[in-house]
Design a protein around this motif. Sequence first.
Motif, mmCIF file in Angstrom:
data_model
loop_
_atom_site.group_PDB
_atom_site.id
_atom_site.type_symbol
_atom_site.label_atom_id
_atom_site.label_comp_id
_atom_site.label_asym_id
_atom_site.label_seq_id
_atom_site.Cartn_x
_atom_site.Cartn_y
_atom_site.Cartn_z
ATOM 1 N N SER A 1 0.648 43.748 115.408
ATOM 2 C CA SER A 1 0.707 44.916 116.278
ATOM 3 C C SER A 1 0.802 46.195 115.465
ATOM 4 N N GLU A 2 1.680 46.206 114.481
ATOM 5 C CA GLU A 2 1.851 47.417 113.669
ATOM 6 C C GLU A 2 0.564 47.789 112.946
ATOM 7 N N ARG A 3 -0.131 46.814 112.424
ATOM 8 C CA ARG A 3 -1.387 47.086 111.718
ATOM 9 C C ARG A 3 -2.413 47.688 112.680
ATOM 10 N N GLN A 4 -2.594 47.060 113.828
ATOM 11 C CA GLN A 4 -3.576 47.544 114.808
ATOM 12 C C GLN A 4 -3.221 48.934 115.301
ATOM 13 N N LEU A 5 -1.965 49.177 115.619
ATOM 14 C CA LEU A 5 -1.551 50.476 116.149
ATOM 15 C C LEU A 5 -1.674 51.583 115.101
ATOM 16 N N GLU B 1 -5.611 52.181 114.596
ATOM 17 C CA GLU B 1 -6.331 52.759 115.731
ATOM 18 C C GLU B 1 -5.704 54.025 116.293
ATOM 19 N N GLY B 2 -4.404 54.236 116.040
ATOM 20 C CA GLY B 2 -3.765 55.395 116.651
ATOM 21 C C GLY B 2 -2.776 56.139 115.782
ATOM 22 N N GLY B 3 -2.546 55.655 114.552
ATOM 23 C CA GLY B 3 -1.557 56.308 113.700
ATOM 24 C C GLY B 3 -0.144 56.195 114.242
ATOM 25 N N MET C 1 -5.779 42.221 120.464
ATOM 26 C CA MET C 1 -5.078 41.608 119.337
ATOM 27 C C MET C 1 -4.016 40.633 119.833
ATOM 28 N N VAL C 2 -3.209 41.034 120.807
ATOM 29 C CA VAL C 2 -2.161 40.159 121.345
ATOM 30 C C VAL C 2 -2.797 38.928 121.988
#
Length: 166
Positions: free
Chosen positions: A31-35, A38-40, A123-124
């Motif tokens: 989750s942290e990687r994706q967020l 994609e959104g900083g 991702m989830v």
Amino acid sequence: MPRRVIPPTLPPEFGVYFALLEVSGLLRQGSERQLREEGGLSFVQFQILATLGEDPTTPRSMTYLADRLVHSKSGLTYQVGRLEQAGLVSRTPSPDDDRGVNATLTADGAALLARVLPGHVAMVQQVFVDALGAADRDQLTRLLDLVARHMRPRPPRSARVAAKPA
């Protein structure tokens, strides 16, 4: 993958605890990687935006957010401050509490949430939800709800009174 090893000093039923820690850690890492990509956003910042996005017209108090996200009020205040600096949330004094502050999602915050949410859901879905069939998902949800209901009556961190010095 090797069988889960439980330290011999702990009862065997702690296997569920270690399994939950592993799954939680892996899910949070993804989750942290994706967020971030994609959104900083940090994971906590995403949680704040998502919680405020549930009803964007209703301001939420710092205490409500801290309790809901199981996060310290000071840490949450810091993260909300960063989101406010980025124009993603606004803070206003609480009309009900002289010392309270409420947070509200801004239009830019709602737009960022809308941008990162599809990737987050995908991702989830891929790393967690798809590992289980429908009956297993229902059972796991039921079991985790049972545990959460058992744990939630304890005073939330934000409501705990500091011990008085002796």
